[in-house]
Motif scaffolding. Structure first.
Motif, PDB file in Angstrom:
ATOM      1  N   ARG A  92       0.849  -1.193   0.000  1.00 52.22           N
ATOM      2  CA  ARG A  92       0.000   0.000   0.000  1.00 52.22           C
ATOM      3  C   ARG A  92       0.885   1.244   0.000  1.00 52.22           C
ATOM      4  N   PRO A  93       1.169   1.793  -1.182  1.00 53.77           N
ATOM      5  CA  PRO A  93       2.007   2.991  -1.243  1.00 53.77           C
ATOM      6  C   PRO A  93       1.253   4.226  -0.748  1.00 53.77           C
ATOM      7  N   PHE A  94       1.986   5.114  -0.093  1.00 51.54           N
ATOM      8  CA  PHE A  94       1.417   6.377   0.386  1.00 51.54           C
ATOM      9  C   PHE A  94       2.505   7.433   0.373  1.00 51.54           C
ATOM     10  N   HIS A  95       2.147   8.689   0.623  1.00 52.62           N
ATOM     11  CA  HIS A  95       3.077   9.806   0.766  1.00 52.62           C
ATOM     12  C   HIS A  95       3.846  10.070  -0.532  1.00 52.62           C
ATOM     13  N   LEU A  96       3.098  10.413  -1.582  1.00 53.90           N
ATOM     14  CA  LEU A  96       3.719  10.740  -2.864  1.00 53.90           C
ATOM     15  C   LEU A  96       4.324  12.140  -2.817  1.00 53.90           C
ATOM     16  N   ARG A  97       5.202  12.424  -3.776  1.00 58.94           N
ATOM     17  CA  ARG A  97       5.842  13.738  -3.821  1.00 58.94           C
ATOM     18  C   ARG A  97       4.848  14.836  -4.143  1.00 58.94           C
ATOM     19  N   SER A  98       3.960  14.570  -5.079  1.00 58.36           N
ATOM     20  CA  SER A  98       3.010  15.610  -5.481  1.00 58.36           C
ATOM     21  C   SER A  98       1.670  15.386  -4.785  1.00 58.36           C
ATOM     22  N   LEU A  99       1.034  16.467  -4.410  1.00 60.18           N
ATOM     23  CA  LEU A  99      -0.243  16.435  -3.724  1.00 60.18           C
ATOM     24  C   LEU A  99      -1.255  17.169  -4.596  1.00 60.18           C
ATOM     25  N   SER A 100      -2.336  16.492  -4.969  1.00 60.54           N
ATOM     26  CA  SER A 100      -3.358  17.088  -5.831  1.00 60.54           C
ATOM     27  C   SER A 100      -4.555  17.495  -4.990  1.00 60.54           C
ATOM     28  N   HIS A 101      -5.163  18.582  -5.365  1.00 65.41           N
ATOM     29  CA  HIS A 101      -6.391  19.011  -4.713  1.00 65.41           C
ATOM     30  C   HIS A 101      -7.576  18.412  -5.465  1.00 65.41           C
ATOM     31  N   MET A 102      -8.615  18.084  -4.759  1.00 61.36           N
ATOM     32  CA  MET A 102      -9.755  17.402  -5.374  1.00 61.36           C
ATOM     33  C   MET A 102     -10.372  18.220  -6.502  1.00 61.36           C
ATOM     34  N   ARG A 103     -10.434  19.507  -6.345  1.00 61.74           N
ATOM     35  CA  ARG A 103     -11.069  20.356  -7.366  1.00 61.74           C
ATOM     36  C   ARG A 103     -10.203  20.581  -8.592  1.00 61.74           C
ATOM     37  N   SER A 104      -8.937  20.230  -8.514  1.00 63.18           N
ATOM     38  CA  SER A 104      -8.052  20.472  -9.655  1.00 63.18           C
ATOM     39  C   SER A 104      -7.670  19.183 -10.386  1.00 63.18           C
ATOM     40  N   ASP A 106      -7.658  16.449 -13.245  1.00 67.58           N
ATOM     41  CA  ASP A 106      -7.865  16.474 -14.692  1.00 67.58           C
ATOM     42  C   ASP A 106      -8.025  15.050 -15.211  1.00 67.58           C
ATOM     43  N   PRO A 107      -8.571  14.904 -16.420  1.00 66.97           N
ATOM     44  CA  PRO A 107      -8.637  13.560 -17.019  1.00 66.97           C
ATOM     45  C   PRO A 107      -7.263  12.946 -17.261  1.00 66.97           C
ATOM     46  N   ASP A 108      -6.215  13.765 -17.267  1.00 69.24           N
ATOM     47  CA  ASP A 108      -4.863  13.230 -17.423  1.00 69.24           C
ATOM     48  C   ASP A 108      -4.475  12.330 -16.251  1.00 69.24           C
ATOM     49  N   ALA A 109      -5.131  12.493 -15.119  1.00 65.43           N
ATOM     50  CA  ALA A 109      -4.790  11.737 -13.918  1.00 65.43           C
ATOM     51  C   ALA A 109      -5.408  10.345 -13.894  1.00 65.43           C
ATOM     52  N   ILE A 110      -6.206  10.004 -14.905  1.00 64.42           N
ATOM     53  CA  ILE A 110      -6.815   8.665 -14.954  1.00 64.42           C
ATOM     54  C   ILE A 110      -5.714   7.624 -15.117  1.00 64.42           C
ATOM     55  N   ASP A 111      -5.793   6.546 -14.369  1.00 58.95           N
ATOM     56  CA  ASP A 111      -4.827   5.434 -14.372  1.00 58.95           C
ATOM     57  C   ASP A 111      -3.453   5.836 -13.858  1.00 58.95           C
ATOM     58  N   THR A 112      -3.373   6.854 -13.019  1.00 56.67           N
ATOM     59  CA  THR A 112      -2.124   7.188 -12.345  1.00 56.67           C
ATOM     60  C   THR A 112      -2.376   7.177 -10.844  1.00 56.67           C
ATOM     61  N   LEU A 113      -1.295   7.136 -10.081  1.00 50.50           N
ATOM     62  CA  LEU A 113      -1.408   7.140  -8.625  1.00 50.50           C
ATOM     63  C   LEU A 113      -1.351   8.575  -8.131  1.00 50.50           C
TER      64      LEU A 113
END
Length: 133
Positions: A92-104, A106-113
């Motif tokens: 169970r990976p956690f604590h990624l380098r980048s943090l995304s906000h729910m409202r921002s 994009d469809p580019d984020a589909i199939d990524t962690l």
């Protein structure tokens, strides 16, 4: 049963250049990399169990040859406690380098962690725009 191993992805990223490549694959292709990590963890756990079993069997044989009953009993106890069937391990990976906000998102984020930050105040069922193509 199922057990889990929490993997701090930030530690993975800063470990070595090879691990940075693994981190990038983990973020870009999680549906392929996470199951591979699960398989690798299961195999490693089996290897460790087999090594411990072999070590304790050698310890038992050595203790019996010396006539040391206490050491032999301890080796027998460890061998008795070693399981034949191991639990399945999930990474169970956690604590990624980048943090995304729910409202921002994009469809580019589909199939990524993603690591998501935000608060859920309302939920609704997903209604597909297209049902038949």
């Amino acid at each position: 049963g199922v057990a889990s191993l929490d993997l701090d992805a930030l530690h993975l990223h800063y470990h070595s250049p090879g691990c940075q490549r693994l981190y990038a694959w983990l973020v870009d292709y999680p549906s392929e990399i996470v199951p591979l990590m699960d398989i690798l963890l299961g195999r490693e756990l089996e290897t460790l169990r087999d090594q411990l079993r072999l070590q304790q069997e050698e310890r038992l044989a050595d203790a019996e040859a010396r006539g040391d009953e206490d050491d032999a009993d301890q080796a027998r106890d460890v061998l008795y406690l070693l399981p034949d069937a191991l639990p399945r391990i999930q990474c169970r990976p956690f604590h990624l380098r980048s943090l995304s906000h729910m409202r921002s998102l994009d469809p580019d984020a589909i199939d990524t962690l993603l690591s998501i930050r935000g608060m859920v105040v309302r939920t609704s069922p997903v209604i597909p725009d297209l049902k038949v193509a």
